[in-house]
Design an enzyme around this catalytic site. Structure first.
Site, short mmCIF file in Angstrom:
data_model
loop_
_atom_site.label_atom_id
_atom_site.label_comp_id
_atom_site.label_asym_id
_atom_site.label_seq_id
_atom_site.Cartn_x
_atom_site.Cartn_y
_atom_site.Cartn_z
N GLU A 41 -28.22 -57.48 64.55
CA GLU A 41 -28.02 -57.78 65.97
C GLU A 41 -27.40 -59.16 66.03
O GLU A 41 -28.10 -60.17 65.93
CB GLU A 41 -29.36 -57.74 66.73
CG GLU A 41 -30.01 -56.37 66.77
CD GLU A 41 -29.30 -55.41 67.73
OE1 GLU A 41 -28.59 -55.89 68.64
OE2 GLU A 41 -29.44 -54.20 67.56
N CYS B 67 -27.17 -64.15 73.70
CA CYS B 67 -26.12 -63.49 72.93
C CYS B 67 -25.20 -62.67 73.83
O CYS B 67 -24.06 -62.42 73.48
CB CYS B 67 -26.73 -62.60 71.86
SG CYS B 67 -27.94 -61.47 72.54
#
Ligand code: NAD
Length: 469
Positions: free
Chosen positions: A210, A244
């Site tokens: 991720e 993110c």
């Protein structure tokens, strides 16, 4: 004190005993995790405030509630996720039981990062527990208060035989990675991901990554500029840009930029006041090192600061900052910003904007702001990204029904809701056969004959599939 390999060995023994497999066990642990979050909400909020000056509002929304919702969803669905999935059959297998069985992988390692230090560890852990695994979690040492709180709470609420917290920084993580895991789930930067892959390759361990990257926000055509500015400011400066999925930069025409700037100024003032440093609603940069990195980026940029720009090293503060006249090769465009700096780049056509996005790595999230559905659909069809959201930012990741993850350099694999369960499950192909239909089965045995081949092709043809058990 146990060594890291003793911890892993202990969990491996627990996994081999089969204790994590029954549905009741999985539900009991998920319920324990729910109590852990609920009973300790205040301690969690305080730790997040210590680490990032995270406002309570943001902490509840993006760390506490998102995890609780995921837990509710998993507890309600784990039974159905565990059911075998029957598949269609052909004539040759019509009496067989053919199904996919989801099985736990074993002992999995989840490595978290500091920007959402609770969410990014516990959310994948929900999937791993639901799928019946033993789990080692490794919080980020950078968010030290949350790291230590997690280490204190997890053993109180979850089975110590099956779940463990191992703490430490890069060196300790490298040592931990020398152990054999059945899956590694890593959240963090692309640079560290390369070391994780190297370590995983030694044991051929499968990995979910991720990662991050630069998420564009493309504003094009007719658009409600005031609403666009508010949503953009919220998504960008939530957690001071340390998300993110924060919009990393804006792409729009010169005319849109001219309209957008006053709207951004108004939204910033409405949200954080005339002196944002005094606002309780803005997080701080996580560490002096990250503050310096961002200030260096600002210094190296040839863009022009039009909003914000102030900073305070002692307070790890950088004002919400908007920059214009930023070229494609500017320092701000060379790496993920991951902080409260928003560059605006101008492009004069839809095609040029799409080309710009496609010249760069596939982002974790792509945002398009437009009233025109043809614009939204064209960008959706002609680009690729981990997630996509029109006329808003970040919110697409709050639904457990949508997979969360990147594509290409922004990550491998996905999780949230059922996707998390799948990420930590092995899909075992099962065919349970008896001894019936031996004549039909005999068609495949030598001596091979043309007529046997024709029959065999007919009985195994996908056209002759049937849904009989
Ligand atoms: P970080 O410094 O907290 O590192 C992440 C984890 O890796 C930590 O647990 C750390 O201890 C460990 N680590 C660091 N160096 C290591 C090494 N050499 N070997 C082994 N382990 C090591 O976080 P970061 O790397 O600064 O993370 C920021 C990045 O994470 C950004 O790129 C951001 O976009 C990305 N991110 C992605 C997601 C997502 O869900 N896709 C979420 C949050 C952050």
């Amino acid at each position: 004190m146990e060594t890291r390999s003793q911890v892993v060995g202990r969990l491996q023994a627990a996994f081999r005993s089969g204790v994590t497999v029954p549905e009741e066990f999985r539900r009991a642990q998920l319920t324990g995790l729910m109590s852990m979050i609920r009973d300790n909400e205040e301690l969690i909020v305080n730790a997040l405030h210590k680490d990032l000056a995270k406002p309570k509002f943001e902490a509840i929304l993006s760390e506490v509630d998102i995890v609780i919702n995921e837990l509710h969803h998993a507890i309600a669905n784990v039974k159905s996720w565990m059911q075998p999935e029957y598949v269609s059959k052909n004539l040759a297998t019509k009496l067989d039981e053919c199904f996919v069985r989801r099985e736990p992988l074993g002992v999995v390692l989840i490595i978290g990062t500091w920007n959402y230090p609770l969410q990014l560890l516990i959310l994948p852990m929900v999937g791993a527990i639901a799928a019946g695994n033993c789990v080692v979690i490794k919080p980020s040492e950078v968010s030290a208060a949350t790291d230590s709180l997690i280490a204190e709470l997890v053993p109180k609420y979850l089975s110590q035989d099956c779940y463990a917290v191992v703490r430490g920084g890069p060196e300790e993580t490298k040592a931990l990675l020398q152990n054999r895991f059945d899956h590694i789930f890593y959240t963090g930067s692309q640079t560290v991901a390369r070391s994780i892959l190297q370590a995983a390759s030694v044991h051929l361990t499968p990995v979910t990554l991720e990662l991050g990257g630069k998420c564009p926000c493309f504003i094009y055509g007719r658009v409600n500029i005031a609403a666009a500015a508010r949503r953009l400011v919220w998504a960008k400066f939530f957690n001071s840009g340390q998300s993110c999925v924060a919009p990393d930069y804006v792409l729009c025409s010169q005319a849109t930029q001219d309209a957008l700037l006053p709207a951004l100024r108004e939204a910033l003032e409405d949200f954080y006041g005339k002196e944002p440093q005094t606002s309780p609603d803005l997080s701080r940069i996580v560490s002096p090192r990250h503050w310096t990195r961002l200030m260096e980026l600002l210094k190296r940029s040839s863009g022009k600061v039009v909003l914000g720009g102030e900073s305070d090293q002692e307070d790890k503060y950088i004002a919400p900052t908007v920059m214009v006249d930023v070229a494609e090769d500017d320092a701000l465009m060379k790496e993920e910003i991951f902080g409260p700096i928003l560059p605006i780049l101008t492009v004069e056509s839809l095609e040029k904007g799409i080309d710009f996005i496609n010249r760069n790595e596939k982002p974790l999230a792509l945002y398009v702001f437009s009233d025109e559905s043809s614009v939204v659909n064209t960008v959706l069809e002609k680009t690729s990204s981990g997630g996509f959201c029109s006329n808003d930012g970040i919110v697409h990741m709050t639904l457990p029904g949508l997979p969360f993850g990147g594509v290409g350099a922004s990550g491998w694999g996905s999780y949230h809701g059922r996707w998390g369960f799948e990420a930590f499950s092995h899909r075992r192909a099962c065919m349970l056969r008896g001894w019936a239909l031996e004549r039909l089965n005999g068609l495949r045995y030598p001596p091979y004959k043309d007529n046997k081949l024709s029959w065999l092709r007919w009985t195994t043809s996908a056209k002759n599939s049937c849904s009989l058990m």
